[in-house]
Write an enzyme that holds these catalytic residues in place. Structure first.
Site, PDB file in Angstrom:
ATOM      1  N   GLU A 260     -80.591 -35.555  50.426  1.00  0.00           N
ATOM      2  CA  GLU A 260     -80.791 -35.143  49.034  1.00  0.00           C
ATOM      3  C   GLU A 260     -79.481 -34.611  48.480  1.00  0.00           C
ATOM      4  O   GLU A 260     -78.769 -33.913  49.187  1.00  0.00           O
ATOM      5  CB  GLU A 260     -81.876 -34.064  48.949  1.00  0.00           C
ATOM      6  CG  GLU A 260     -83.252 -34.627  49.223  1.00  0.00           C
ATOM      7  CD  GLU A 260     -84.386 -33.651  48.917  1.00  0.00           C
ATOM      8  OE1 GLU A 260     -84.175 -32.695  48.152  1.00  0.00           O
ATOM      9  OE2 GLU A 260     -85.476 -33.851  49.455  1.00  0.00           O
ATOM     10  N   HIS A 281     -87.636 -34.268  44.263  1.00  0.00           N
ATOM     11  CA  HIS A 281     -87.892 -32.910  44.788  1.00  0.00           C
ATOM     12  C   HIS A 281     -88.334 -31.956  43.675  1.00  0.00           C
ATOM     13  O   HIS A 281     -87.738 -30.885  43.462  1.00  0.00           O
ATOM     14  CB  HIS A 281     -86.644 -32.360  45.499  1.00  0.00           C
ATOM     15  CG  HIS A 281     -86.973 -31.283  46.498  1.00  0.00           C
ATOM     16  ND1 HIS A 281     -86.326 -31.137  47.696  1.00  0.00           N
ATOM     17  CD2 HIS A 281     -87.906 -30.297  46.480  1.00  0.00           C
ATOM     18  CE1 HIS A 281     -86.831 -30.108  48.363  1.00  0.00           C
ATOM     19  NE2 HIS A 281     -87.804 -29.585  47.634  1.00  0.00           N
TER      20      HIS A 281
END
Ligand SMILES: NC(=O)c1ccc[n+]([C@@H]2O[C@H](COP(=O)([O-])OP(=O)(O)OC[C@H]3O[C@@H](n4cnc5c(N)ncnc54)[C@H](O)[C@@H]3O)[C@@H](O)[C@H]2O)c1
Length: 309
Positions: A260, A281
């Site tokens: 990420e 997210h």
């Protein structure tokens, strides 16, 4: 002199509360500026982060006066907890404050995937009216299988049961009797084999890394829905794509990723995968939860700085 450095976005009302009592440096993009961050943390007693700031190694070593870390969320895998504990640095997550948002994400994506409704837009814009192709399934009467049975999973269980689902969970660390009322306690294999909606609610640890891989997907019902709004790395992304492309899984929603932020290179893996919802997210992130999380962390950091924690 700065007292509190905030490295990622925080609700402005909570930042204003902190600023009324302390000297605060808030830069929502600071996590991506390591040199500036290293200089800023040199003397501060308090640091507030989300999940993109790695509170470990050189950053932690350079923050010589650090006493308190506020975590705008609940996962602690971006914080070296052992090192903090060795230096008596208090770490305050926002436990419980974003749980409802995650639960609504799980229920919302599960309903969407069971209906197949999200698939209609592109077909309809292309001039189709796929009324008979898109006959989906109801969530009521289905089994929700929760992998991990901590705070968020328990909230998810309550919501799932309110919608008429039966609920089972796998969590060897929750002793029998505690909080299991009405929830079937299963081993992982049995849970995977019998659940219609499987939702992961584990921390990322050496034990959970890769737990949901090729072997796990092979056990799932071919029309099951898988949701991962916990942590990337718990689920093998390539194995998920293979299961969806091979028709061995009904659908999936991924809010978290091995790397990420997910960049174009990493995202290529998911191209052309059917029945897949990808989100960046944001499961725990809503206007409401951001207010709750930021308010709670601001309060806990101030209490710690003032010796009230
Ligand atoms: N996507 C988001 O925006 C978002 C938001 C909030 C939380 N999260 C993530 O959701 C996850 C769950 O959060 P929570 O607050 O419910 O945590 P929690 O600590 O309350 O619950 C985690 C549960 O996992 C269990 N567990 C640990 N190791 C296990 C294993 N090997 N096998 C089975 N069970 C195991 C624990 O016993 C515990 O009951 C965390 O990874 C957190 O970071 C994501």
């Amino acid at each position: 002199m700065t007292d509190i450095v905030i490295t990622e976005f925080m609700d402005e009302a909570a930042v204003a509360t902190l600023k009324a009592r302390y000297s605060v440096h808030h830069d929502p993009e600071l996590f991506g500026k390591p040199d500036e961050l290293a200089t800023l943390v040199a003397d501060i007693p308090a640091l507030i982060v989300r999940n993109q700031t790695q509170v470990r190694g050189a950053l932690l070593a350079g923050a010589k006066n650090l006493k308190v870390v506020g975590r705008l969320g609940v996962g602690l895998d971006n914080i070296d907890m052992e090192a903090c504990s060795a230096r008596a640095i208090q770490v305050f997550p926002a436990t419980g404050a974003n749980s409802l948002s995650v639960v609504e994400y799980v229920i919302g994506t599960a309903m969407t995937l069971l209906r197949g409704a999200y698939f209609a837009n592109s077909a309809m814009i292309a001039g189709e009216f796929p009324k008979t192709k898109l006959i989906g399934r109801e969530i009521a009467g289905k089994r929700m299988g929760l992998v991990g049975f901590g705070a968020i999973a328990r909230d998810a269980a309550r919501h799932a049961r309110a919608l008429g689902m039966t609920v089972a969970a796998y969590d060897p660390y929750v002793p029998a009797g505690d909080a299991w009322q009405g929830i079937e306690k299963l081993e992982l294999d049995a849970l995977l084999a019998t659940s219609d909606v499987i939702s992961i609610h584990l921390p990322l640890t050496p034990e959970t890394r890769g737990l949901i891989g090729e072997a796990a997907f092979a056990k799932m019902k071919p029309d099951a829905i898988l949701i991962n709004a916990a942590r990337g790395g718990i689920m093998d992304e390539a194995a998920l794509v293979a299961a969806l492309k091979g028709g061995c899984l009904g659908g999936a929603a991924l809010d978290v990723f091995e790397q990420e932020p997910l960049k174009a290179d990493g995202a290529k893996l998911f191209a052309g995968t059917p029945n897949l919802i990808l989100t960046p997210h944001i499961a725990g992130n809503t206007v409401e939860s951001n207010g709750r999380v930021s308010g709670l962390v601001a309060e806990r950091v101030m209490a710690a700085l003032e010796g009230r924690a």
